[in-house]
Design a protein around this motif. Structure first.
Motif, PDB file in Angstrom:
ATOM      1  N   VAL A 110       0.990  -0.949   0.148  1.00 13.64           N
ATOM      2  CA  VAL A 110      -0.120   0.192  -0.015  1.00 13.64           C
ATOM      3  C   VAL A 110       1.094   1.168   0.063  1.00 13.64           C
ATOM      4  N   ARG A 111       0.697   2.441  -0.965  1.00 11.39           N
ATOM      5  CA  ARG A 111       1.562   3.316  -1.045  1.00 11.39           C
ATOM      6  C   ARG A 111       1.274   4.330   0.253  1.00 11.39           C
ATOM      7  N   PRO A 112       2.122   4.455   0.681  1.00 12.20           N
ATOM      8  CA  PRO A 112       2.375   5.213   2.143  1.00 12.20           C
ATOM      9  C   PRO A 112       1.734   6.704   1.954  1.00 12.20           C
ATOM     10  N   ASP A 113       1.877   7.305   0.639  1.00  7.68           N
ATOM     11  CA  ASP A 113       1.096   8.584   0.708  1.00  7.68           C
ATOM     12  C   ASP A 113      -0.379   8.450   0.022  1.00  7.68           C
ATOM     13  N   ARG A 114      -0.574   7.257  -0.258  1.00  8.71           N
ATOM     14  CA  ARG A 114      -1.866   6.876  -0.892  1.00  8.71           C
ATOM     15  C   ARG A 114      -2.423   5.596  -0.439  1.00  8.71           C
ATOM     16  N   PRO A 115      -3.034   5.709   1.034  1.00  9.37           N
ATOM     17  CA  PRO A 115      -3.600   4.539   1.615  1.00  9.37           C
ATOM     18  C   PRO A 115      -4.583   3.786   0.811  1.00  9.37           C
ATOM     19  N   ASP A 116      -5.095   4.302  -0.008  1.00 10.98           N
ATOM     20  CA  ASP A 116      -6.462   3.487  -0.689  1.00 10.98           C
ATOM     21  C   ASP A 116      -5.748   2.884  -2.253  1.00 10.98           C
ATOM     22  N   THR A 117      -4.367   2.770  -2.262  1.00  6.59           N
ATOM     23  CA  THR A 117      -3.899   2.452  -3.589  1.00  6.59           C
ATOM     24  C   THR A 117      -2.788   1.228  -3.245  1.00  6.59           C
ATOM     25  N   LEU A 118      -3.053   0.141  -3.799  1.00  3.12           N
ATOM     26  CA  LEU A 118      -2.163  -1.036  -3.603  1.00  3.12           C
ATOM     27  C   LEU A 118      -1.017  -0.825  -5.259  1.00  3.12           C
ATOM     28  N   LEU A 119      -0.009  -0.659  -4.848  1.00  2.00           N
ATOM     29  CA  LEU A 119       1.346  -0.877  -5.963  1.00  2.00           C
ATOM     30  C   LEU A 119       1.607  -2.347  -5.982  1.00  2.00           C
ATOM     31  N   VAL A 120       0.980  -2.850  -7.059  1.00  2.00           N
ATOM     32  CA  VAL A 120       1.482  -4.415  -7.430  1.00  2.00           C
ATOM     33  C   VAL A 120       3.028  -4.445  -7.930  1.00  2.00           C
ATOM     34  N   TRP A 121       3.914  -4.897  -7.383  1.00  2.00           N
ATOM     35  CA  TRP A 121       5.106  -5.051  -7.462  1.00  2.00           C
ATOM     36  C   TRP A 121       5.656  -5.971  -8.603  1.00  2.00           C
ATOM     37  N   GLN A 122       5.382  -7.184  -8.582  1.00  2.00           N
ATOM     38  CA  GLN A 122       5.559  -8.286  -9.507  1.00  2.00           C
ATOM     39  C   GLN A 122       4.348  -9.408  -9.250  1.00  2.00           C
ATOM     40  N   VAL A 123       4.307  -9.932 -10.564  1.00  2.00           N
ATOM     41  CA  VAL A 123       3.140 -11.035 -10.765  1.00  2.00           C
ATOM     42  C   VAL A 123       3.966 -12.116 -11.478  1.00  2.00           C
ATOM     43  N   ALA A 124       3.877 -13.360 -11.117  1.00  2.00           N
ATOM     44  CA  ALA A 124       4.610 -14.495 -11.768  1.00  2.00           C
ATOM     45  C   ALA A 124       3.907 -15.748 -11.465  1.00  2.00           C
ATOM     46  N   VAL A 125       3.635 -16.715 -12.579  1.00  2.00           N
ATOM     47  CA  VAL A 125       3.094 -17.891 -12.576  1.00  2.00           C
ATOM     48  C   VAL A 125       3.964 -18.970 -13.016  1.00  2.00           C
ATOM     49  N   ASP A 126       4.100 -20.026 -12.510  1.00  2.00           N
ATOM     50  CA  ASP A 126       4.976 -21.000 -12.866  1.00  2.00           C
ATOM     51  C   ASP A 126       4.512 -21.466 -14.640  1.00  2.00           C
ATOM     52  N   SER A 127       5.543 -21.642 -15.317  1.00  2.00           N
ATOM     53  CA  SER A 127       5.232 -21.886 -16.713  1.00  2.00           C
ATOM     54  C   SER A 127       4.296 -23.077 -16.877  1.00  2.00           C
ATOM     55  N   ALA A 128       4.228 -24.031 -15.908  1.00  2.00           N
ATOM     56  CA  ALA A 128       3.663 -25.361 -16.203  1.00  2.00           C
ATOM     57  C   ALA A 128       2.098 -25.085 -15.707  1.00  2.00           C
ATOM     58  N   HIS A 129       1.750 -23.733 -15.170  1.00  2.00           N
ATOM     59  CA  HIS A 129       0.484 -23.465 -14.700  1.00  2.00           C
ATOM     60  C   HIS A 129      -0.180 -22.248 -15.251  1.00  2.00           C
ATOM     61  N   ARG A 130       0.616 -21.684 -16.439  1.00  2.00           N
ATOM     62  CA  ARG A 130       0.107 -20.515 -17.084  1.00  2.00           C
ATOM     63  C   ARG A 130      -1.035 -20.879 -18.031  1.00  2.00           C
ATOM     64  N   GLY A 131      -1.968 -20.067 -18.276  1.00  2.00           N
ATOM     65  CA  GLY A 131      -3.201 -20.086 -19.004  1.00  2.00           C
ATOM     66  C   GLY A 131      -4.261 -20.654 -18.327  1.00  2.00           C
ATOM     67  N   HIS A 132      -4.359 -20.699 -17.032  1.00  2.00           N
ATOM     68  CA  HIS A 132      -5.617 -21.253 -16.311  1.00  2.00           C
ATOM     69  C   HIS A 132      -6.106 -20.098 -15.176  1.00  2.00           C
ATOM     70  N   GLY A 133      -5.731 -19.028 -15.716  1.00  2.00           N
ATOM     71  CA  GLY A 133      -6.406 -18.008 -14.874  1.00  2.00           C
ATOM     72  C   GLY A 133      -5.923 -17.762 -13.376  1.00  2.00           C
ATOM     73  N   ILE A 134      -4.722 -18.207 -13.204  1.00  2.00           N
ATOM     74  CA  ILE A 134      -4.270 -18.090 -11.841  1.00  2.00           C
ATOM     75  C   ILE A 134      -3.905 -16.749 -11.517  1.00  2.00           C
ATOM     76  N   ALA A 135      -3.236 -16.098 -12.377  1.00  2.00           N
ATOM     77  CA  ALA A 135      -2.806 -14.399 -12.164  1.00  2.00           C
ATOM     78  C   ALA A 135      -4.079 -13.861 -11.698  1.00  2.00           C
ATOM     79  N   ALA A 136      -5.054 -13.901 -12.692  1.00  2.00           N
ATOM     80  CA  ALA A 136      -6.565 -13.094 -12.486  1.00  2.00           C
ATOM     81  C   ALA A 136      -6.881 -13.549 -11.117  1.00  2.00           C
ATOM     82  N   ALA A 137      -7.056 -14.937 -10.636  1.00  2.00           N
ATOM     83  CA  ALA A 137      -7.374 -15.296  -9.466  1.00  2.00           C
ATOM     84  C   ALA A 137      -6.727 -14.605  -8.418  1.00  2.00           C
ATOM     85  N   LEU A 138      -5.214 -14.521  -8.432  1.00  2.98           N
ATOM     86  CA  LEU A 138      -4.451 -13.815  -7.413  1.00  2.98           C
ATOM     87  C   LEU A 138      -4.841 -12.480  -7.176  1.00  2.98           C
ATOM     88  N   LEU A 139      -4.868 -11.716  -8.323  1.00  3.52           N
ATOM     89  CA  LEU A 139      -5.309 -10.332  -8.427  1.00  3.52           C
ATOM     90  C   LEU A 139      -6.568  -9.910  -7.675  1.00  3.52           C
TER      91      LEU A 139
END
Length: 171
Positions: free
Chosen positions: A68-97
């Motif tokens: 959460v940005r210190p000067d904007r407590p209503d804002t999440l800064l997403v730093w990194q997103v990764a999904v294992d190559s064997a599990h891509r294409g199944h909506g995992i990143a969207a489910a995480l977000l």
């Protein structure tokens, strides 16, 4: 969007997950790899604003790190997103977000920021589709031009600002 596998658990990362997150970032071939130490710290200090997807055996198969940005407590800064190559294409990143932002909405987070390098179509699609799913406004602008990076060639980082979601307009 393809539904995430039913046996997937979206969870907060624990310090013990730091090594797995580092490996997922390393194997992604698209993320800037931080030190293994930083992933351990992230899992300790920012577990509340991060998420991990665990397979049936409990092993992390994907993650989102954010804060959460210190000067904007209503804002999440997403730093990194990764999904294992064997599990891509199944909506995992969207489910995480979706899972992470639903959890953080309870503490007043209604906006997301992230940076994406031009040509990272997977990330562009992830965040554009998130905005569409949630009826949220999306803007883009260059945050860090390439010439600001001191360590060799680096693409510009484009800031994506998303939010608030349509359901929070009623408040």
């Amino acid at each position: 969007m393809t539904a995430a596998p039913a046996d997937l658990l979206i969870d907060r990362p624990a310090t013990a997950d730091g090594a797995a997150l580092w490996r997922l970032a390393k194997d992604s071939k698209t993320l800037d790899l931080n030190s293994s130490y930083s992933y351990l710290l992230w899992c300790r200090d920012f577990a509340g604003t991060s998420a991990v997807a665990r397979g049936a055996d409990g092993t992390p198969v994907g993650f989102i790190t954010g804060y959460v940005r210190p000067d904007r407590p209503d804002t999440l800064l997403v730093w990194q997103v990764a999904v294992d190559s064997a599990h891509r294409g199944h909506g995992i990143a969207a489910a995480l977000l979706d899972g992470l932002t639903a959890r953080l909405a309870e503490s007043g987070v209604t906006r997301i920021e992230t940076t994406i390098t031009p040509g990272n179509t997977a990330s562009e699609r992830l965040f554009t589709s998130y905005a569409e799913r949630h009826g949220a406004h999306l803007t883009r602008e260059v945050l860090f031009p390439a010439e600001l990076f001191p360590d060799g060639p680096h693409d510009s980082e484009v800031l994506y600002r998303i939010g608030p979601p349509a359901e929070s307009h009623a408040h």
